[in-house]
Structures are given as C-alpha cells and as structure tokens.
Design a protein around this motif. Structure first.
Motif, PDB file in Angstrom:
ATOM      1  N   ALA A 127       0.818  -1.086   0.264  1.00  0.00           N
ATOM      2  CA  ALA A 127      -0.606  -0.185  -0.607  1.00  0.00           C
ATOM      3  C   ALA A 127       0.367   1.309   0.191  1.00  0.00           C
ATOM      4  N   VAL A 128       2.105   1.261   0.650  1.00  0.00           N
ATOM      5  CA  VAL A 128       2.423   2.642   0.887  1.00  0.00           C
ATOM      6  C   VAL A 128       3.647   2.826   0.030  1.00  0.00           C
ATOM      7  N   ARG A 129       3.894   1.719  -1.266  1.00  0.00           N
ATOM      8  CA  ARG A 129       4.898   1.428  -2.147  1.00  0.00           C
ATOM      9  C   ARG A 129       3.788   2.263  -3.764  1.00  0.00           C
ATOM     10  N   ASP A 130       2.465   1.906  -3.560  1.00  0.00           N
ATOM     11  CA  ASP A 130       2.060   1.857  -4.524  1.00  0.00           C
ATOM     12  C   ASP A 130       1.043   3.932  -4.342  1.00  0.00           C
ATOM     13  N   SER A 131       1.395   4.255  -2.733  1.00  0.00           N
ATOM     14  CA  SER A 131       0.764   5.418  -2.641  1.00  0.00           C
ATOM     15  C   SER A 131       0.732   6.388  -3.227  1.00  0.00           C
ATOM     16  N   GLY A 132       2.070   6.609  -3.855  1.00  0.00           N
ATOM     17  CA  GLY A 132       2.758   8.226  -4.261  1.00  0.00           C
ATOM     18  C   GLY A 132       3.005   8.783  -3.820  1.00  0.00           C
ATOM     19  N   ILE A 133       3.533   9.024  -2.658  1.00  0.00           N
ATOM     20  CA  ILE A 133       3.999   9.708  -1.450  1.00  0.00           C
ATOM     21  C   ILE A 133       5.326   9.299  -1.332  1.00  0.00           C
ATOM     22  N   ALA A 134       5.802   9.809  -1.028  1.00  0.00           N
ATOM     23  CA  ALA A 134       7.289   9.913  -0.183  1.00  0.00           C
ATOM     24  C   ALA A 134       6.595   8.258   1.070  1.00  0.00           C
ATOM     25  N   TRP A 135       7.891   7.491   1.100  1.00  0.00           N
ATOM     26  CA  TRP A 135       7.719   6.668   1.944  1.00  0.00           C
ATOM     27  C   TRP A 135       8.798   5.899   2.489  1.00  0.00           C
ATOM     28  N   THR A 136       9.158   5.446   3.449  1.00  0.00           N
ATOM     29  CA  THR A 136       9.779   4.453   4.380  1.00  0.00           C
ATOM     30  C   THR A 136      10.252   3.016   4.894  1.00  0.00           C
ATOM     31  N   ILE A 137       9.919   2.360   5.118  1.00  0.00           N
ATOM     32  CA  ILE A 137       9.809   1.238   5.326  1.00  0.00           C
ATOM     33  C   ILE A 137      10.697   0.483   6.534  1.00  0.00           C
ATOM     34  N   LEU A 138      10.224   0.415   7.947  1.00  0.00           N
ATOM     35  CA  LEU A 138      10.907  -0.390   8.843  1.00  0.00           C
ATOM     36  C   LEU A 138      10.592  -1.233   9.453  1.00  0.00           C
ATOM     37  N   ARG A 139      11.241  -2.739   9.504  1.00  0.00           N
ATOM     38  CA  ARG A 139      11.087  -3.783   9.585  1.00  0.00           C
ATOM     39  C   ARG A 139      11.866  -4.603  10.263  1.00  0.00           C
ATOM     40  N   PRO A 140      11.689  -4.124  11.632  1.00  0.00           N
ATOM     41  CA  PRO A 140      12.712  -4.520  13.281  1.00  0.00           C
ATOM     42  C   PRO A 140      12.426  -6.304  13.364  1.00  0.00           C
ATOM     43  N   ALA A 141      13.297  -6.241  13.519  1.00  0.00           N
ATOM     44  CA  ALA A 141      13.464  -7.688  14.344  1.00  0.00           C
ATOM     45  C   ALA A 141      12.459  -7.749  15.727  1.00  0.00           C
ATOM     46  N   TRP A 142      12.532  -8.836  16.166  1.00  0.00           N
ATOM     47  CA  TRP A 142      11.829  -8.697  17.882  1.00  0.00           C
ATOM     48  C   TRP A 142      12.289  -7.359  18.596  1.00  0.00           C
ATOM     49  N   PHE A 143      11.848  -7.085  19.214  1.00  0.00           N
ATOM     50  CA  PHE A 143      11.410  -5.368  19.913  1.00  0.00           C
ATOM     51  C   PHE A 143      12.462  -6.715  21.675  1.00  0.00           C
ATOM     52  N   ALA A 144      13.012  -5.516  22.242  1.00  0.00           N
ATOM     53  CA  ALA A 144      13.998  -6.499  23.547  1.00  0.00           C
ATOM     54  C   ALA A 144      13.252  -5.708  24.022  1.00  0.00           C
ATOM     55  N   GLN A 145      12.171  -4.382  24.288  1.00  0.00           N
ATOM     56  CA  GLN A 145      11.411  -3.949  24.809  1.00  0.00           C
ATOM     57  C   GLN A 145      10.361  -5.276  25.547  1.00  0.00           C
ATOM     58  N   ASN A 146       9.805  -6.707  24.397  1.00  0.00           N
ATOM     59  CA  ASN A 146       8.816  -7.775  25.015  1.00  0.00           C
ATOM     60  C   ASN A 146       9.960  -8.106  26.701  1.00  0.00           C
ATOM     61  N   PHE A 147      10.772  -8.306  26.836  1.00  0.00           N
ATOM     62  CA  PHE A 147      10.531  -8.813  28.517  1.00  0.00           C
ATOM     63  C   PHE A 147      10.511  -7.833  29.123  1.00  0.00           C
ATOM     64  N   SER A 148      10.736  -6.491  29.212  1.00  0.00           N
ATOM     65  CA  SER A 148      10.304  -5.455  30.024  1.00  0.00           C
ATOM     66  C   SER A 148       9.251  -5.120  29.584  1.00  0.00           C
ATOM     67  N   GLU A 149       8.511  -4.491  29.243  1.00  0.00           N
ATOM     68  CA  GLU A 149       7.012  -3.825  28.859  1.00  0.00           C
ATOM     69  C   GLU A 149       5.845  -5.091  28.037  1.00  0.00           C
ATOM     70  N   GLY A 150       6.530  -5.755  27.391  1.00  0.00           N
ATOM     71  CA  GLY A 150       5.554  -6.802  26.307  1.00  0.00           C
ATOM     72  C   GLY A 150       5.389  -8.289  27.307  1.00  0.00           C
ATOM     73  N   ILE A 151       5.125  -8.689  25.933  1.00  0.00           N
ATOM     74  CA  ILE A 151       4.312 -10.129  26.621  1.00  0.00           C
ATOM     75  C   ILE A 151       5.015 -11.569  27.335  1.00  0.00           C
ATOM     76  N   PHE A 152       6.027 -10.672  27.339  1.00  0.00           N
ATOM     77  CA  PHE A 152       7.589 -11.722  28.492  1.00  0.00           C
ATOM     78  C   PHE A 152       7.644 -11.394  29.683  1.00  0.00           C
TER      79      PHE A 152
END
Length: 303
Positions: A127-152
């Motif tokens: 969708a963002v690549r087809d949007s016709g506007i400027a875009w940037t995509i972030l593809r993160p690995a697992w968040f470290a914060q899952n241990f301190s703020e998340g489901i772990f």
C-alpha cells in the motif's frame, strides 16, 4: 542547493503536525517523545486521545489526519486496514509515511501461514509503495522491550519464561533505536524509498537473553523450551482463546527455525551508528523487573 532542499523538506515536516498511530505503544510512544524533544508538533492517535482515533471506526480517521503532512504508521495486526488508511491520508494531503512493518515480509513462509500479522504487513508495504507519496519502511526484529514492557514480562517476574522457541536465537532490537530511525525518516531528507531492516548488533538465544536479565537483577530466571502444542495447551488452560494461543506460538516459529538470528544494517544506514546492545538495554531496564503489572493482550506480542 542540496542544503536548501533539505532545509525546505525538514521545515515542511516540522511545521505541520506529525501523526503517530500507535502513539502509546513501544515504538510509537518513543517516537512521540523524540519528536516533542525536537520541538516538532505531534498528534497522538489513540482511542483515548484528542481527537479520538480508532482503527475500526473509519469515521475517526479524517479528524486524526486533518492538516497532517507526515505519518508514523503502526498497523493494526490481523486487519487489512493500512491500504484504505494510506489512500485516505493521500487524499487529505499527507506527503510522507513511515510504516512499521515486520521482519521477513519478503521471505516466503517466514511467519507461517497461521500468523495474522504476516498478511497485514505484506499488504501494508504494498500500500505505501503504491501510494505515490514519499515512504519509508521499517522492518524490525523482535523488540528487546518484550522482556520489560511486553508479553514476556510477567513470566520474567515469575522467574520462568516458557516458550516454543527451542534453542533458536534472535537479534533483538531496542525500541529506542526503532524510534530514532522513524524520527529521522519523518523529519529528514534521504530516507524516502528506503526499506530499513532493523536489528541489534548480535543474536541471543532466549536462554542467553534470560541469563543477562538474571545477572542484572540478581535473580534466578529460567527459560523452559516447550513444543508448540505444549505451549498452546498451557495458554488455553490459562484462559487464552485457541486462536490467540496458536498465533502467539506461530509468532515464535521464526526464532525456533533459526530465521531471526541474522544481523541487519538498517540502523547503521539510517543513523550512521551501531545499534544499542542487548546488555545496555537490560542495564537501563532493570527497574522494570522489580514491580509487577499485568501482561498486555496477545496483540502486543511484537509491538
């Protein structure tokens, strides 16, 4: 001339409010804080915000997007709403979008057929690549914060983390780094059309990650590997729905299969520095494992 263009673009993105969806989440909350620290006007999109924003109520979208030129977009997992939202954003004058996607979007079978987030990210990136506007995509690995703020976190507080991750490793990324990349892409030139794969500087098994937390807190925390079937049975026994339990188990599948251990260069490319190490994250977050609070819902496994 390059400096002039950069200054104009930076001014454009900081003169108008920047919309942050997921603005109270792990990455979104940090994006909001960094933008405000820079003096940028920010609009936090949430169901309790003003104006109110609800992914499932399209009547709230226009109020959130009014007067906005740039958006940090955290999609709603399990729903194909990114595309219509981006289309409406473009209609209302948005000129830049930074999308929080997921690792492995371009790897067939990476998330498994049952993982609800996979289809959300695949369609969202398209969708963002087809949007016709400027875009940037972030593809993160697992968040470290899952241990301190998340489901772990509750399992860490109970001194036993039981997961179907086997002895696979993950290059956990700090949400502070994700936010820093997002803010750079929202406010600076040079990031448009980029896909940033984000990870920490090294991979750790779940057992190694838990050992680091044990060392920092002085507690004896164990990792207990389970089979996916054992894990689902335990969660449903605790009151989880079968669908939520199976999706959580499926989310662990890339770690168990050894697909999450590779190191990505997105943070170095975007920020020209090394990513924060897991040890530094643990030292800074040690206080999070001293006070109990309830675990977040299943939809917060990664974000």
């Amino acid at each position: 001339m390059d400096h002039l263009v950069r200054d104009v673009l930076t001014g454009l993105m900081t003169k108008y409010p920047i919309l942050v969806t997921g603005g109270t989440g792990k990455s979104g909350g940090r994006v909001v804080s960094l933008l405000r620290a820079q003096g940028a006007p920010v609009r936090v999109a949430s169901r309790s915000g003003e104006p109110q924003f609800d992914w499932l109520d399209r009547a709230t979208w226009d109020f959130a997007l009014e007067g906005v030129k740039a958006v940090y977009l955290v999609p709603l997992d399990g729903h194909l709403l990114t595309r219509p939202f981006v289309e409406r954003a473009v209609e209302l004058g948005v000129e830049r979008v930074v999308l929080l996607s997921g690792r492995g979007v371009d790897v067939p079978g990476y998330s498994g057929e049952a993982n609800i987030a996979g289809a959300t990210h695949v369609d969202g990136e398209s969708a963002v690549r087809d949007s016709g506007i400027a875009w940037t995509i972030l593809r993160p690995a697992w968040f470290a914060q899952n241990f301190s703020e998340g489901i772990f976190r509750d399992a860490i507080l109970a001194d036993e983390l039981r997961l179907p991750a086997g002895d696979g490793a993950a290059s956990f990324v700090d949400a502070e780094d994700i936010a820093a990349v997002a803010v750079a892409a929202l406010t600076e030139d040079g990031h448009c059309g980029q896909i940033y794969e984000l990870s920490g500087p090294r991979a750790l098994t779940i057992a190694e990650a838990v050992a680091e937390i044990s060392k920092a807190t002085g507690r004896d925390i164990r990792y207990v590997p389970l089979s996916p079937a054992e894990f689902v049975a335990e969660l449903t026994g605790q009151g989880w729905s079968a669908a939520e339990a199976e999706d959580y188990a499926e989310a662990m599948n890339p770690i168990r299969r050894g697909l999450d251990s590779h190191i990505s260069d997105g943070i170095q490319r975007a920020l020209r520095r090394r990513p924060r190490d897991f040890t530094d994250y643990v030292r800074a977050s040690a206080g999070a494992w001293r006070e109990h609070r309830a675990a977040p819902p299943a939809t917060e496994v990664i974000r």
